[in-house]
Write a protein that holds these residues in place. Structure first.
Motif, PDB file in Angstrom:
ATOM      1  N   LYS A   2       0.830  -1.203   0.000  1.00 26.32           N
ATOM      2  CA  LYS A   2       0.000   0.000   0.000  1.00 26.32           C
ATOM      3  C   LYS A   2       0.866   1.257   0.000  1.00 26.32           C
ATOM      4  O   LYS A   2       2.003   1.243   0.465  1.00 26.32           O
ATOM      5  N   SER A   3       0.272   2.342  -0.504  1.00 24.59           N
ATOM      6  CA  SER A   3       1.036   3.590  -0.593  1.00 24.59           C
ATOM      7  C   SER A   3       1.452   4.104   0.786  1.00 24.59           C
ATOM      8  O   SER A   3       2.533   4.677   0.932  1.00 24.59           O
ATOM      9  N   ALA A  10       9.832   4.555   3.218  1.00 20.96           N
ATOM     10  CA  ALA A  10      10.712   5.605   2.684  1.00 20.96           C
ATOM     11  C   ALA A  10      11.157   6.538   3.813  1.00 20.96           C
ATOM     12  O   ALA A  10      12.335   6.921   3.889  1.00 20.96           O
ATOM     13  N   GLY A  11      10.223   6.887   4.700  1.00 15.28           N
ATOM     14  CA  GLY A  11      10.571   7.732   5.848  1.00 15.28           C
ATOM     15  C   GLY A  11      11.575   7.061   6.763  1.00 15.28           C
ATOM     16  O   GLY A  11      12.528   7.700   7.238  1.00 15.28           O
ATOM     17  N   TRP A  45       4.154   0.363  12.827  1.00 15.59           N
ATOM     18  CA  TRP A  45       3.077   0.544  11.854  1.00 15.59           C
ATOM     19  C   TRP A  45       3.374  -0.114  10.514  1.00 15.59           C
ATOM     20  O   TRP A  45       2.615   0.037   9.570  1.00 15.59           O
ATOM     21  N   THR A  46       4.456  -0.855  10.421  1.00 19.36           N
ATOM     22  CA  THR A  46       4.759  -1.544   9.169  1.00 19.36           C
ATOM     23  C   THR A  46       3.993  -2.856   9.106  1.00 19.36           C
ATOM     24  O   THR A  46       3.666  -3.446  10.136  1.00 19.36           O
ATOM     25  N   SER A  47       3.719  -3.294   7.881  1.00 21.11           N
ATOM     26  CA  SER A  47       2.913  -4.503   7.739  1.00 21.11           C
ATOM     27  C   SER A  47       3.667  -5.802   8.022  1.00 21.11           C
ATOM     28  O   SER A  47       3.093  -6.688   8.606  1.00 21.11           O
ATOM     29  N   PRO A  48       4.911  -5.984   7.651  1.00 20.86           N
ATOM     30  CA  PRO A  48       5.544  -7.238   8.064  1.00 20.86           C
ATOM     31  C   PRO A  48       5.648  -7.293   9.593  1.00 20.86           C
ATOM     32  O   PRO A  48       6.184  -6.375  10.209  1.00 20.86           O
ATOM     33  N   ARG A  49       5.119  -8.323  10.145  1.00 25.82           N
ATOM     34  CA  ARG A  49       5.046  -8.449  11.600  1.00 25.82           C
ATOM     35  C   ARG A  49       6.408  -8.394  12.275  1.00 25.82           C
ATOM     36  O   ARG A  49       6.555  -7.847  13.353  1.00 25.82           O
TER      37      ARG A  49
END
Length: 174
Positions: A2-3, A10-11, A45-49
């Motif tokens: 997702k964007s 990127a941050g 807040w990243t998707s990979p656990r």
């Protein structure tokens, strides 16, 4: 991906790069590595656990490389000890973030399971109350005047149903 995730990663990459550049420009003995906690914290807040462990490994690598590239201002033993505490901090924080993520997922699963079960029990109770009303209607036609046992049972079931509905509202309240 997702964007929002792309922007977040990127941050994190920009922060890691900036902190590394500050680290190699400052002399040994300073603790710019503490700033690595910020991008590591963002991995929540990243998707990979398990992403926090990857970022912790990267942060550990960057502080070791920074150790070799930073100008000497303090004894190396002090700087190395300082950076060792940094690595311990990164891995501890990564473990806490992953543990919290896993707990949040489990809590979400249990909440969903509880809601499903509560809805099923509420429906069962509704069917029981309907059946009781039907039996009460039959009983009034057949029973002599003054018998109220069926009415008392119905009242108790209705009170129980109201309590279950209140419990469901309380559980679903944000």
């Amino acid at each position: 991906m997702k964007s929002e995730q792309i922007v977040l990663w990127a941050g994190i990459a920009v922060l890691l790069t900036g902190i590394f550049l500050v680290d190699i420009r400052m002399g040994l003995g300073f603790t710019p590595w503490l700033l690595y906690v910020i991008p590591l914290g963002l991995t929540y807040w990243t998707s990979p656990r398990y992403a926090p462990f990857g970022v912790a490994a990267l942060c550990t690598t960057l502080i070791l490389v920074g150790f070799t590239l930073s100008p000497p201002l303090a004894p190396e033993s002090v700087a190395l000890t300082n950076r060792m505490f940094g690595a311990i901090t990164f891995w501890t924080l990564a473990s806490l973030i992953v543990g919290y993520k896993l707990l949040a997922i489990r809590l979400s699963q249990l909440t969903e399971q509880l809601n499903t079960e509560l809805n099923e029990r509420t429906q069962d109770l509704g069917r029981a109350v309907s059946a009781l009303r039907l039996e009460e209607a039959r009983g009034k036609r057949l029973a002599p005047e003054g018998e109220t046992g069926l009415e008392e049972t119905r009242g108790q079931l209705e009170q129980l149903g109201k309590r279950l509905e209140q419990l469901q509202r309380d559980l679903l309240r944000p």
